[in-house]
Design an enzyme around this catalytic site. Structure first.
Site, PDB file in Angstrom:
ATOM      1  N   GLY A 194       4.432   7.303  31.441  1.00 26.47           N
ATOM      2  CA  GLY A 194       4.559   6.311  30.098  1.00 26.47           C
ATOM      3  C   GLY A 194       4.084   7.146  29.124  1.00 26.47           C
ATOM      4  N   ASP A 235       3.586   3.388  44.240  1.00 25.25           N
ATOM      5  CA  ASP A 235       3.899   2.325  43.444  1.00 25.25           C
ATOM      6  C   ASP A 235       2.766   1.579  43.751  1.00 25.25           C
ATOM      7  OD1 ASP A 235       7.001   0.925  42.675  1.00 25.25           O
ATOM      8  OD2 ASP A 235       5.118  -0.396  42.497  1.00 25.25           O
ATOM      9  N   TYR A 244       7.468 -10.427  39.052  1.00 29.48           N
ATOM     10  CA  TYR A 244       7.338  -8.934  39.012  1.00 29.48           C
ATOM     11  C   TYR A 244       6.162  -8.507  38.132  1.00 29.48           C
ATOM     12  CZ  TYR A 244       8.186  -4.279  39.052  1.00 29.48           C
ATOM     13  OH  TYR A 244       7.963  -2.711  38.912  1.00 29.48           O
ATOM     14  N   SER A 258      -5.389  -5.191  27.300  1.00 26.33           N
ATOM     15  CA  SER A 258      -4.477  -5.519  26.152  1.00 26.33           C
ATOM     16  C   SER A 258      -4.756  -6.547  25.250  1.00 26.33           C
ATOM     17  CB  SER A 258      -3.105  -5.666  26.733  1.00 26.33           C
ATOM     18  OG  SER A 258      -2.252  -6.073  25.594  1.00 26.33           O
ATOM     19  N   GLU A 285      -3.135  -8.481  24.104  1.00 30.99           N
ATOM     20  CA  GLU A 285      -1.946  -9.567  24.102  1.00 30.99           C
ATOM     21  C   GLU A 285      -2.900 -10.614  25.091  1.00 30.99           C
ATOM     22  OE1 GLU A 285       1.295 -10.767  24.375  1.00 30.99           O
ATOM     23  OE2 GLU A 285       1.253  -9.714  22.581  1.00 30.99           O
ATOM     24  N   TYR A 319       2.935 -11.536  30.816  1.00 27.84           N
ATOM     25  CA  TYR A 319       2.163 -10.174  30.890  1.00 27.84           C
ATOM     26  C   TYR A 319       0.814 -10.386  30.443  1.00 27.84           C
ATOM     27  CZ  TYR A 319       0.897  -5.850  28.606  1.00 27.84           C
ATOM     28  OH  TYR A 319       0.131  -4.635  28.118  1.00 27.84           O
TER      29      TYR A 319
HETATM   30  P1  NAP Z   1       4.672   2.484  29.068  1.00 27.00           P
HETATM   31  O1  NAP Z   1       5.144   3.407  28.242  1.00 27.00           O
HETATM   32  O2  NAP Z   1       5.591   1.441  29.433  1.00 27.00           O
HETATM   33  O3  NAP Z   1       4.324   3.087  30.664  1.00 27.00           O
HETATM   34  C1  NAP Z   1       4.158   2.458  31.570  1.00 27.00           C
HETATM   35  C2  NAP Z   1       3.795   3.126  32.953  1.00 27.00           C
HETATM   36  O4  NAP Z   1       3.836   2.287  34.119  1.00 27.00           O
HETATM   37  C3  NAP Z   1       5.252   4.198  33.486  1.00 27.00           C
HETATM   38  O5  NAP Z   1       4.676   5.065  33.868  1.00 27.00           O
HETATM   39  C4  NAP Z   1       5.707   3.345  34.489  1.00 27.00           C
HETATM   40  O6  NAP Z   1       6.635   4.051  35.291  1.00 27.00           O
HETATM   41  C5  NAP Z   1       4.560   2.766  35.197  1.00 27.00           C
HETATM   42  N1  NAP Z   1       4.844   1.803  36.229  1.00 27.00           N
HETATM   43  C6  NAP Z   1       5.413   0.657  35.943  1.00 27.00           C
HETATM   44  N2  NAP Z   1       5.700  -0.133  36.842  1.00 27.00           N
HETATM   45  C7  NAP Z   1       4.816   0.599  38.081  1.00 27.00           C
HETATM   46  C8  NAP Z   1       4.848   0.311  39.367  1.00 27.00           C
HETATM   47  N3  NAP Z   1       5.013  -0.883  39.756  1.00 27.00           N
HETATM   48  N4  NAP Z   1       3.745   0.992  40.078  1.00 27.00           N
HETATM   49  C9  NAP Z   1       3.458   2.235  39.447  1.00 27.00           C
HETATM   50  N5  NAP Z   1       3.742   2.531  37.917  1.00 27.00           N
HETATM   51  C10 NAP Z   1       4.418   1.591  37.393  1.00 27.00           C
HETATM   52  O7  NAP Z   1       3.331   1.916  28.579  1.00 27.00           O
HETATM   53  P2  NAP Z   1       2.284   2.478  27.717  1.00 27.00           P
HETATM   54  O8  NAP Z   1       2.658   2.113  26.285  1.00 27.00           O
HETATM   55  O9  NAP Z   1       2.024   3.850  27.874  1.00 27.00           O
HETATM   56  O10 NAP Z   1       0.825   1.592  28.139  1.00 27.00           O
HETATM   57  C11 NAP Z   1       0.023   2.211  29.023  1.00 27.00           C
HETATM   58  C12 NAP Z   1      -0.713   0.711  29.755  1.00 27.00           C
HETATM   59  O11 NAP Z   1      -1.685   0.357  28.584  1.00 27.00           O
HETATM   60  C13 NAP Z   1       0.074  -0.218  30.239  1.00 27.00           C
HETATM   61  O12 NAP Z   1      -0.761  -0.891  31.278  1.00 27.00           O
HETATM   62  C14 NAP Z   1       0.148  -1.385  28.959  1.00 27.00           C
HETATM   63  O13 NAP Z   1       0.479  -2.642  29.540  1.00 27.00           O
HETATM   64  C15 NAP Z   1      -1.327  -1.081  28.618  1.00 27.00           C
HETATM   65  N6  NAP Z   1      -1.281  -1.402  26.985  1.00 27.00           N
HETATM   66  C16 NAP Z   1      -0.230  -0.643  26.235  1.00 27.00           C
HETATM   67  C17 NAP Z   1      -0.663  -0.961  24.928  1.00 27.00           C
HETATM   68  C18 NAP Z   1       0.219  -0.077  23.772  1.00 27.00           C
HETATM   69  O14 NAP Z   1       0.361  -0.688  22.665  1.00 27.00           O
HETATM   70  N7  NAP Z   1       0.939   0.849  24.073  1.00 27.00           N
HETATM   71  C19 NAP Z   1      -1.395  -1.848  24.175  1.00 27.00           C
HETATM   72  C20 NAP Z   1      -2.473  -2.399  25.299  1.00 27.00           C
HETATM   73  C21 NAP Z   1      -2.313  -2.175  26.565  1.00 27.00           C
HETATM   74  P3  NAP Z   1       8.106   4.572  34.950  1.00 27.00           P
HETATM   75  O15 NAP Z   1       8.286   5.446  33.904  1.00 27.00           O
HETATM   76  O16 NAP Z   1       8.427   4.717  36.243  1.00 27.00           O
HETATM   77  O17 NAP Z   1       8.749   3.177  34.608  1.00 27.00           O
HETATM   78  O1  G4F Z   2       6.660  -3.823  20.059  1.00 24.73           O
HETATM   79  P1  G4F Z   2       6.471  -5.000  20.862  1.00 24.73           P
HETATM   80  O2  G4F Z   2       7.483  -5.414  21.729  1.00 24.73           O
HETATM   81  O3  G4F Z   2       4.884  -5.039  21.264  1.00 24.73           O
HETATM   82  P2  G4F Z   2       4.104  -6.304  21.829  1.00 24.73           P
HETATM   83  O4  G4F Z   2       4.732  -7.470  22.142  1.00 24.73           O
HETATM   84  O5  G4F Z   2       3.067  -6.672  20.737  1.00 24.73           O
HETATM   85  O6  G4F Z   2       3.402  -5.679  22.935  1.00 24.73           O
HETATM   86  C1  G4F Z   2       2.839  -4.331  22.876  1.00 24.73           C
HETATM   87  O7  G4F Z   2       1.683  -4.136  22.575  1.00 24.73           O
HETATM   88  C2  G4F Z   2       0.711  -4.927  23.210  1.00 24.73           C
HETATM   89  C3  G4F Z   2      -0.755  -4.651  22.704  1.00 24.73           C
HETATM   90  O8  G4F Z   2      -0.952  -5.854  21.842  1.00 24.73           O
HETATM   91  C4  G4F Z   2       0.728  -4.147  24.683  1.00 24.73           C
HETATM   92  F1  G4F Z   2      -0.200  -4.926  25.472  1.00 24.73           F
HETATM   93  C5  G4F Z   2       2.033  -4.451  25.386  1.00 24.73           C
HETATM   94  O9  G4F Z   2       1.982  -3.820  26.574  1.00 24.73           O
HETATM   95  C6  G4F Z   2       3.130  -3.727  24.401  1.00 24.73           C
HETATM   96  O10 G4F Z   2       2.628  -2.374  24.321  1.00 24.73           O
HETATM   97  O11 G4F Z   2       6.686  -6.385  19.519  1.00 24.73           O
HETATM   98  C7  G4F Z   2       5.753  -6.371  18.548  1.00 24.73           C
HETATM   99  C8  G4F Z   2       6.087  -7.789  17.550  1.00 24.73           C
HETATM  100  C9  G4F Z   2       6.286  -8.930  18.306  1.00 24.73           C
HETATM  101  O12 G4F Z   2       5.734  -9.998  17.622  1.00 24.73           O
HETATM  102  C10 G4F Z   2       7.885  -9.041  18.564  1.00 24.73           C
HETATM  103  O13 G4F Z   2       8.349 -10.519  18.635  1.00 24.73           O
HETATM  104  O14 G4F Z   2       7.569  -7.243  17.109  1.00 24.73           O
HETATM  105  C11 G4F Z   2       8.417  -8.548  16.995  1.00 24.73           C
HETATM  106  N1  G4F Z   2       9.577  -7.888  17.284  1.00 24.73           N
HETATM  107  C12 G4F Z   2      10.665  -8.459  16.399  1.00 24.73           C
HETATM  108  N2  G4F Z   2      11.813  -8.031  16.656  1.00 24.73           N
HETATM  109  C13 G4F Z   2      10.519  -7.264  18.507  1.00 24.73           C
HETATM  110  C14 G4F Z   2      11.853  -7.236  17.724  1.00 24.73           C
HETATM  111  N3  G4F Z   2       9.773  -6.545  19.400  1.00 24.73           N
HETATM  112  C15 G4F Z   2      10.757  -6.055  19.957  1.00 24.73           C
HETATM  113  N4  G4F Z   2      10.291  -5.389  21.111  1.00 24.73           N
HETATM  114  N5  G4F Z   2      11.944  -6.060  20.018  1.00 24.73           N
HETATM  115  C16 G4F Z   2      12.592  -6.440  18.539  1.00 24.73           C
HETATM  116  O15 G4F Z   2      13.971  -6.530  18.401  1.00 24.73           O
END
Ligand code: NAP
Ligand code: G4F
Length: 337
Positions: free
Chosen positions: A11, A63, A100, A130, A132, A153
């Site tokens: 990821g 996994d 899931y 997160s 969230e 989530y």
């Molecule tokens: P991401 O790009 O969606 O990456 C998710 C990773 O999890 C991918 O490598 C995916 O593998 C793997 N994965 C999904 N299902 C799995 C399973 N069943 N078993 C093993 N691996 C699995 O997410 P990210 O943005 O890098 O975020 C990393 C972590 O931080 C996540 O836990 C996310 O919820 C958390 N987080 C993210 C944010 C953000 O803003 N980015 C903020 C707060 C917390 P595949 O490539 O095979 O799908």
């Molecule tokens: O980019 P988003 O999908 O991120 P969201 O829902 O904030 O979640 C991300 O951040 C979390 C940390 O707070 C992580 F834990 C989580 O794994 C993920 O990385 O949406 C951001 C905002 C939302 O309010 C959504 O309703 O954008 C709004 N939005 C408006 N139009 C949209 C869209 N989001 C998406 N994905 N696609 C749209 O077309």
């Protein structure tokens, strides 16, 4: 040499964290899922590196839903540090796949913790918690703010947060939660809103797309830069004591603001191109996330430097370059998230 296991290595965050750990001299082991098409695009440049760093990166199939595999793997790797970044991480998708999401994003964490406990591993554990989890709690949010998740989530992440704390308190495990606010980069998944916008900006500027369909533009987010956030993860596991930390920029922007910044990079008016599509609305929305990161600043010496306007510019620039290099790389897919 320190050894780390990273779940979610394919990821966005997993790829930046792996770069950071390899640069610090770690041996890095990554958990990858078997898929019928390649899912290692974000880490191939490291894995294929024939030099020293690439030789210290090892990938293993597994996994988070497969507990016995986690036991075998942890036992064979014996890591000093485990970073649990794997998750079904898309909030909108979690409404379609709540069970899931709970299995992967929630139960996956206890499977990993229980494997560590059962083997008796002396390892440090990072949980990707997160913002969230704060959901409907009013901003600014810090480590004391009550959780009020607004999605399957968010609820699964609350479980993971508490089970991580429980293993710390019950078994003395060095286990820390990083409560990270939204963080983005050119490696952000295509269906998160920032990347969806910057990809569209590049395509519109190149004459390959005319419209961009989005949902709620009023949501407020605190967007930071992913490479800086993985540094905070690493700092948490180098601290003297395990603890929980908010990682954010303490700045607030609406999705509409992000559109202004991203389209502004190519001197276009976003209102000419953006259309509303109710499919992108969520049954329950998180209206505003703004993080107070003072504790991470005080105890970890961590501060962010890239804020939303520069982040948008970095992402648009990368998407423009990627389009130039790849030519027809982007196909018109029907994306419902
Ligand atoms: P991401 O790009 O969606 O990456 C998710 C990773 O999890 C991918 O490598 C995916 O593998 C793997 N994965 C999904 N299902 C799995 C399973 N069943 N078993 C093993 N691996 C699995 O997410 P990210 O943005 O890098 O975020 C990393 C972590 O931080 C996540 O836990 C996310 O919820 C958390 N987080 C993210 C944010 C953000 O803003 N980015 C903020 C707060 C917390 P595949 O490539 O095979 O799908
Ligand atoms: O980019 P988003 O999908 O991120 P969201 O829902 O904030 O979640 C991300 O951040 C979390 C940390 O707070 C992580 F834990 C989580 O794994 C993920 O990385 O949406 C951001 C905002 C939302 O309010 C959504 O309703 O954008 C709004 N939005 C408006 N139009 C949209 C869209 N989001 C998406 N994905 N696609 C749209 O077309």
């Amino acid at each position: 040499m320190k050894r780390a296991l990273v779940t979610g290595i394919t990821g966005q965050d997993g790829s930046y964290l792996t770069e950071l750990l390899l640069a610090k001299g770690y041996e890095v082991h990554g958990l990858i899922r078997r898929s019928s098409s390649l899912n290692t695009g974000r880490i191939d440049h490291m894995y294929q590196d024939p030099h020293e760093a690439g030789a210290r990166l090892f990938l293993h199939y597994g996994d988070l839903t497969d507990g016995s595999r986690l036991v075998t793997l942890l036992d064979s790797i014996q890591p000093d540090e485990v970073y649990n970044l794997g998750a079904q991480s898309h909030v909108r998708v979690s409404f379609d796949e709540p069970e899931y999401t709970g299995d992967t994003t929630g139960m996956g964490t206890v499977r990993l913790l229980e494997a560590i406990r059962a083997i008796g591993l002396d390892t440090r554990f990072y949980q990707a918690s997160s913002s969230e989890m704060f959901g409907a709690s009013a901003p600014p949010q810090n480590e004391e703010t009550p959780f009020y998740p607004r999605s399957p989530y968010g609820a699964a992440k609350v479980y993971s947060y508490w089970i991580t704390r429980n293993y710390r308190e019950a078994y003395g495990l060095f286990a820390s939660n990083g409560i990270l606010f939204n963080h983005e980069s050119p490696r952000r998944g295509d269906t998160f809103v920032t990347r969806k916008i910057t990809r569209a900006v590049a395509r519109i500027a190149a004459g390959q797309q005319n419209e961009l369909y989005l949902g709620n533009l009023d949501a407020v987010r605190d967007w930071g830069y992913a490479p800086e956030y993985v540094d905070a993860m690493w700092r948490m596991l180098q601290a003297d004591e395990p603890d929980d930390f908010v990682v954010a920029t303490n700045t607030a922007h609406t999705v509409r603001d992000f559109l202004e910044h991203a389209f502004g990079c190519v001197d276009l008016d976003w209102q000419q191109y953006v259309r509303f599509d109710e499919r992108y609305l969520r049954p329950t929305e998180v209206d505003a996330l703004i993080g107070d990161y003072s504790k991470a600043q005080d105890k970890l010496g961590w501060t962010p430097s890239v804020l939303t306007p520069r982040l948008a510019a970095i992402m648009v620039d990368a998407d423009m370059k990627s389009l130039e290099v790849a030519g027809t790389r982007y196909v018109d897919a029907v994306v419902t998230e």
